[in-house]
Design an enzyme around this catalytic site. Structure first.
Site, PDB file in Angstrom:
ATOM      1  N   LYS A   1      -7.874   4.976  -6.096  1.00  0.00           N
ATOM      2  CA  LYS A   1      -7.146   5.946  -5.271  1.00  0.00           C
ATOM      3  C   LYS A   1      -7.775   7.336  -5.346  1.00  0.00           C
ATOM      4  O   LYS A   1      -7.597   8.148  -4.449  1.00  0.00           O
ATOM      5  CB  LYS A   1      -5.671   5.955  -5.642  1.00  0.00           C
ATOM      6  CG  LYS A   1      -4.992   4.668  -5.165  1.00  0.00           C
ATOM      7  CD  LYS A   1      -3.526   4.604  -5.430  1.00  0.00           C
ATOM      8  CE  LYS A   1      -2.934   3.321  -4.871  1.00  0.00           C
ATOM      9  NZ  LYS A   1      -3.416   2.101  -5.585  1.00  0.00           N
TER      10      LYS A   1
HETATM   11  C1  LIG Z   1      -3.529   0.712  -5.006  1.00  0.00           C
HETATM   12  C2  LIG Z   1      -4.356  -0.285  -5.729  1.00  0.00           C
HETATM   13  C3  LIG Z   1      -4.725  -1.527  -5.132  1.00  0.00           C
HETATM   14  C4  LIG Z   1      -4.248  -1.940  -3.768  1.00  0.00           C
HETATM   15  O1  LIG Z   1      -4.873  -1.215  -2.736  1.00  0.00           O
HETATM   16  P1  LIG Z   1      -4.238  -1.192  -1.271  1.00  0.00           P
HETATM   17  O2  LIG Z   1      -5.057  -0.245  -0.503  1.00  0.00           O
HETATM   18  O3  LIG Z   1      -2.814  -0.707  -1.468  1.00  0.00           O
HETATM   19  O4  LIG Z   1      -4.278  -2.584  -0.743  1.00  0.00           O
HETATM   20  C5  LIG Z   1      -5.535  -2.386  -5.858  1.00  0.00           C
HETATM   21  N1  LIG Z   1      -5.949  -2.087  -7.099  1.00  0.00           N
HETATM   22  C6  LIG Z   1      -5.620  -0.922  -7.702  1.00  0.00           C
HETATM   23  C7  LIG Z   1      -6.097  -0.659  -9.090  1.00  0.00           C
HETATM   24  C8  LIG Z   1      -4.822   0.020  -7.042  1.00  0.00           C
HETATM   25  O5  LIG Z   1      -4.489   1.168  -7.663  1.00  0.00           O
END
Ligand SMILES: *Cc1c(COP(=O)(O)O)cnc(C)c1O
Length: 499
Positions: free
Chosen positions: A116
């Protein structure tokens, strides 16, 4: 000079007047509750060979300038420079690691060691640039409810960014000790963290209530503030994610792992469907991608959707070792539904109404045909743990639980199809973020150790330096100790803003 066609943004739920990219970023969500989508997906204007001579920031510029067409070159480059700097622990920003026949694209080298950061480190800059562009003089106040990860990534992104303040509400007894420590040690005068006496839903509902309080918004406007959201449905979070797929392809070409034009597969551990949608956009820009492989944990609502054409959230919610994928409503899937319906807002609105009402919807045969480039599967808790152990024993590379879900699904895909296309797996978190689950997967004996002991153990075993984000929380002083009841959240906001 290249000729760039302007991209405007429509709502997925009605055919209103389209808005510019900066307006879409500022608003976050359309007034009709829909998500903003580009009126067309722009084609890449640089060849993979040209891109392979560029660094991450340069590739990011080449991709983002095609989507965010009302930002000037100077504005966009300045945002990119401020985002992808020494906050990342490698100049490469997103390294590719080859292990056991696949390429792991490590998206966890930013300040909170999860993917993120890739978008939340640039969103604050896109947001204030957009505010200036639209003559907004108010300070932007980001309000977020978090179940753990998003809160810290947003705090780290907005901390110290002039013209913004960020307020994060988390359930006081509903996040892990490490997650809480990460948040309450957040530096920056413009940050405010509050533990509420309630669960995540209470926090989320409270934030939504403050957002929709028109009187409060007017009161704040008079004092020079306005709210905005750092939620993953903001187009300003989606567009930066397209860049690393283009970058990964260019790196494979540069290293001679593929030839120009050769197709690759992409595997994405999926929750809210943002990351894999970015890969879908990259493919539609002309990046040579064969299959988009959507990996779910035991909350396999997406696997069932790809298999049957029916999306059905009416099922038990499972708590897994990959908590960031424990989701039953994948918000960003709405954008894909809109596109495969032929950019049809009426059709999409009808399906979303059905999701809101009955908790399910079924797409047409024609729409299913449009999904042929996707492959969906899932990994059980046992398969996820086994994959971490298998890869570690085979080559010493240690995956986090989310990435392991993707890796396990990729094994299933190969077993089913025999496809030998070179494959990039999105590695979404550092194993240090989920140390206990990771170490337990490797050997049950680790369960007896404390979290901090496990961190040292993992560092030795994987031969990886302990990330700064983890070192920091061992010693960082607690600077936020605010708590409140659910019905006091508005007062907490007032207190922090001094109104
Ligand atoms: C948010 C997240 C995901 C999922 O990603 P999306 O874009 O919501 O599908 C997968 N792995 C981690 C570690 C995350 O923080």
């Amino acid at each position: 000079m290249e000729n760039i066609t302007e991209v405007l943004y429509n709502s997925t739920r009605s055919k209103g007047k389209p808005v510019t990219a900066s307006q879409a970023i500022l608003k976050g969500l359309s007034d009709d509750g829909g998500l903003f989508v580009p009126d067309h997906i722009p084609a890449l204007t640089k060849s993979p060979a040209e891109l392979s001579a560029m660094n991450y920031k340069q590739v990011a510029y080449e991709v983002m300038k095609l989507f965010l067409t009302d930002l000037t070159e100077e504005e966009l480059k300045s945002c990119i420079d401020k985002a992808y700097d020494s906050k990342f622990d490698t100049e490469v920003i997103a390294p590719l690691v080859e292990a056991q026949g696949a390429y792991y694209l490590e998206l966890f080298h930013g300040s909170t060691i999860a993917f993120k950061d890739m978008a939340l480190s640039i969103l604050p800059h896109l947001l204030i640039t957009s505010a200036r562009k639209n003559q907004i003089k108010n300070e932007i106040v980001i309000l977020t409810a978090t179940s753990g990860d998003t809160g810290k990534a947003a705090l780290a992104g907005f901390a110290g960014v002039e013209g913004t303040r960020i307020i994060v509400f988390y359930p006081k007894n509903g996040v892990s000790p490490i997650q809480e420590k990460q948040m309450v040690t957040q530096k920056g005068d413009n940050t405010f963290v509050v533990g509420i006496h309630g669960n995540f839903d209470d926090a989320q509902t409270g934030v939504k209530k403050i957002f929709s309080d028109k009187e409060f918004a007017e009161e704040l406007d008079a004092k020079g503030f306005q709210f905005s959201s750092a939620n993953s449905i903001n187009i300003g979070r989606l567009v930066p994610q397209v860049c690393y797929y283009v970058y990964a392809y260019a790196q494979l070409l540069k290293e001679g792992k593929i030839t120009e034009g050769e197709k690759i597969n992409v595997v994405v551990p999926t929750g809210n469907f943002g990351n894999i949608l970015a890969a879908f956009y990259a493919k539609n820009m002309g990046l040579p991608i064969h299959k988009l492989i959507c990996a779910s944990n035991e909350n396999k609502v997406l696997y069932d959707f790809f298999r049957t054409g029916t999306y059905d959230r009416n099922r038990e919610f499972v708590l897994t070792s990959s908590p960031s994928m424990d989701i039953l409503i994948s918000s960003n899937l709405e954008r894909l539904i809109y596109h495969i319906a032929g950019d049809n807002a009426d059709k999409n609105k009808e399906l979303m109404a059905s999701l809101g009402g009955q908790g399910r919807y079924e797409i047409s045969a024609g729409m299913r045909e449009e999904l042929k480039d996707f492959y969906g599967n899932f990994a059980s808790e046992e398969e996820t743990a086994e994959e971490i152990a298998r890869l570690y024993r085979a080559c010493g590379y240690v995956l986090d639980t989310h990435t392991s879900v993707a890796s396990a699904v990729y094994r299933k895909y190969i077993a089913e199809t025999g496809d030998t296309t070179k494959t990039v797996i999105a590695s979404t978190a550092s194993p240090f973020k989920f140390t206990r689950s990771v170490m337990n997967a490797i050997d049950k004996k680790y369960d007896a150790m404390s979290d901090l002991e496990l961190v040292d153990e993992l560092s030795g075993l994987a031969n990886v330096k302990i990330p700064g984000a983890i070192e920091e929380i061992r010693t960082a002083p607690v600077v936020h100790d605010h708590q409140c009841e659910v019905d006091e959240m508005k007062d907490a906001v007032k207190g922090f803003l001094g109104v």
